[in-house]
Design a protein around this motif. Structure first.
Motif, PDB file in Angstrom:
ATOM      1  N   TRP A 435       0.850  -1.193   0.000  1.00 17.72           N
ATOM      2  CA  TRP A 435       0.000   0.000   0.000  1.00 17.72           C
ATOM      3  C   TRP A 435       0.888   1.246   0.000  1.00 17.72           C
ATOM      4  N   HIS A 436       0.352   2.360  -0.520  1.00 20.96           N
ATOM      5  CA  HIS A 436       1.093   3.624  -0.537  1.00 20.96           C
ATOM      6  C   HIS A 436       0.160   4.776  -0.158  1.00 20.96           C
ATOM      7  N   CYS A 481       4.536   9.324  -2.753  1.00 22.67           N
ATOM      8  CA  CYS A 481       4.214   8.434  -1.647  1.00 22.67           C
ATOM      9  C   CYS A 481       4.721   9.072  -0.359  1.00 22.67           C
ATOM     10  N   ASN A 483       5.271   7.414   2.321  1.00 29.22           N
ATOM     11  CA  ASN A 483       6.234   6.547   2.993  1.00 29.22           C
ATOM     12  C   ASN A 483       7.592   7.194   2.711  1.00 29.22           C
ATOM     13  N   HIS A 486       9.973   5.176   0.574  1.00 23.84           N
ATOM     14  CA  HIS A 486       9.567   5.028  -0.828  1.00 23.84           C
ATOM     15  C   HIS A 486       9.817   6.325  -1.597  1.00 23.84           C
ATOM     16  N   MET A 491       9.603   7.402  -5.507  1.00 23.08           N
ATOM     17  CA  MET A 491       8.173   7.361  -5.831  1.00 23.08           C
ATOM     18  C   MET A 491       7.569   8.761  -5.737  1.00 23.08           C
TER      19      MET A 491
END
Ligand code: CU
Length: 499
Positions: A435-436, A481, A483, A486, A491
């Motif tokens: 998941w992002h 993202c 995160n 990430h 990303m």
């Protein structure tokens, strides 16, 4: 190690070189040369700022980014933060005010401040090198911008992994005509902390960046977390082993106590400032009423718990019962927890060991709520449709958008061009098995089917999330993202206003 996003390249390029690099990279195509991008320095950015309403009041806040000693989860350590604290000061202002944040960089490396969730002027968005050159060590930078929408927001460094230390804080924009009735307000920052306990955020990123290809070599894994699983998030919950979960900077052994009275309605303003952890928040045996996500009102829902991805915010109303009430934040798919206590002055504080380790029943998240009618976008056909495929894997640690790892030296490569006054539809297609929490700068989007207005939304593995926004804020805006690991590995995409 792939060096496309190392500290030096990230900070070394200036806005000018970035623009030149982009032009150079486009030179094989004659058509691309004619792309006229609305840069943060464009006069349109100031013109749009002047059109935002102002009440003439300026709220000033000094923020000194520096190194300091503190204690986190009982461990003495040295970390980085604003004004010498794990959480920066809570900045409070009202809609219509101008915020003047005077940032002093006392770090040994460059920094910036991003104002997460605000539809603000592009040159104050705090993203080196896309919207400004980074603030060099010893230098100062003033962010001055009008606040045009009330809500629960936050601010944080947008350089490297700095946010994973203490370089973040809450930003609350009050509504002079607040329609919600409540007696008290509790601002809550949740964070997953490892700095100074198991290493540094850079250590963790380095280890993850080697990828799982190294796992057959009996490498000692300090940071990489295998098998963290959340049914709610559709599988793999996170990448990083977290030694301490913090609720307003405090681990469970010194949980914050919020004083109240029986029957009081407390507005919870919950911010997930973590780098790799979603939190499930709730009170065992008592419902909370969700009222806002990412600063915008939703149709109220009574739930047992709400899940927040990194970068998301939830406002909720809690009615206080006599005695001690624990507000739990349980990390999805990971060990440990954080909590705060509400006390009415009677009874005794519960022992941490007696508190439940799960929150079940009715569980939702901001992305599954419905917008309040007052904030629905007008129904119209999209003028432009972009598809952002979320790509990469834990094994290669090659997170990207449409197979591309964002390169700060070529920020316009692979850009999603948009034009002023367009209705833009974005389909986020998650091609990965994780998941992002996807975050868009400078705009509040609306999820499909009258979904919530948001700036950060959970996109589950193999899921497609569609949202729309109005292109009403000229400039260059990244979408990425949230995160931290990430994003740092690539990303990130760019929504680029063009003429
Ligand atoms: Cu991600």
């Amino acid at each position: 190690m792939n060096s496309s996003l190392t500290r030096r390249t990230f900070l070394g390029a200036s806005l000018a070189t970035a623009a030149t690099a982009a032009l150079a990279s486009c030179s094989p195509s004659p058509a691309a040369k004619t792309v006229d991008r609305i840069l943060p320095t464009d006069r349109l950015v100031s013109q749009y700022e002047d059109s935002r309403s102002s009440n003439g009041t300026t709220v000033t806040q000094k923020l000194s980014a520096g190194v300091f000693d503190t204690t986190v989860a009982g461990i003495a350590l040295s970390t980085w933060g604003y004004n010498g604290a794990v959480n920066g000061p809570v900045i409070r202002a009202k809609t219509g005010d101008t915020l003047n944040a005077q940032v002093a960089n006392a770090l040994a490396e460059s920094t910036s401040v991003h104002w997460h969730g605000l539809a603000l002027r592009n040159d104050a968005d705090g993203v080196p090198v896309v919207t400004q050159p980074a603030i060099k060590p010893g230098a100062n930078f003033d962010y001055t911008f009008r606040l045009n929408h009330p809500g629960t927001y936050w601010y944080h460094s947008h350089v490297d992994m700095q946010r994973e230390r203490g370089l973040s804080g809450a930003l609350i924009i009050e509504d002079p005509r607040e329609p919600l009735l409540y007696d008290q307000e509790w601002v809550i920052m949740l964070d997953d902390w490892l700095d100074g306990i198991t290493g540094t955020p850079e250590d963790a990123l380095d280890e993850l960046s080697m990828g799982m290809d190294m796992s057959g070599m009996d490498m000692p894994m300090t940071h990489m977390l295998m098998g963290a699983s959340s049914t709610y998030l559709g599988g793999d919950a996170g990448d990083v082993r977290i030694p301490a979960h913090l609720f307003n900077g405090k681990a469970t052994q010194d949980a914050e106590v919020f004083q109240s009275r029986p029957g009081n309605r407390i507005r919870l303003r919950i911010i997930n400032a973590a780098g790799d952890t979603a939190y499930r928040v709730g009170v065992p045996g008592q419902k909370i009423t969700l009222t806002h996500t990412d600063g915008f009102p939703v149709q109220h829902e009574d739930v047992d718990a709400v899940v927040l991805g990194m970068g998301e915010r939830i406002d909720a109303i809690l009615t206080v019962q006599d005695g001690y009430t624990p507000l739990l934040a349980i990390p999805e798919g990971k060990d440990g927890r954080a909590y705060g206590l509400i006390s009415t002055g009677s009874g005794t504080a519960p022992d941490a060991a007696t508190l439940p380790s799960t929150l079940d029943g009715t569980v939702t998240d901001g992305g599954r709520l419905t917008a309040d009618e007052s904030v629905l976008l007008t129904a119209t056909k999209p003028d432009r449709i972009h598809t952002m495929r979320l790509t990469g894997s834990m094994g290669k640690y090659d997170w990207g958008i449409n197979g591309r790892r964002f390169d700060m030296k070529k920020p316009f490569a692979g850009a999603f061009d948009i034009s002023l006054d367009e209705r833009v539809q974005v389909k986020m297609v998650n091609d990965t098995s994780m998941w992002h929490p996807m975050h868009l700068h400078g705009h509040s989007f609306q999820l499909s089917n009258n979904g919530a207005r948001k700036d950060t939304v959970i996109v589950r593995p193999k899921e497609t999330v569609t949202f729309e926004f109005d292109a009403d804020n000229p400039g260059q805006w990244i979408a990425h993202c949230h995160n931290a690991y990430h994003a740092e590995r690539g990303m990130i995409g760019l929504f680029s206003y063009v003429r």
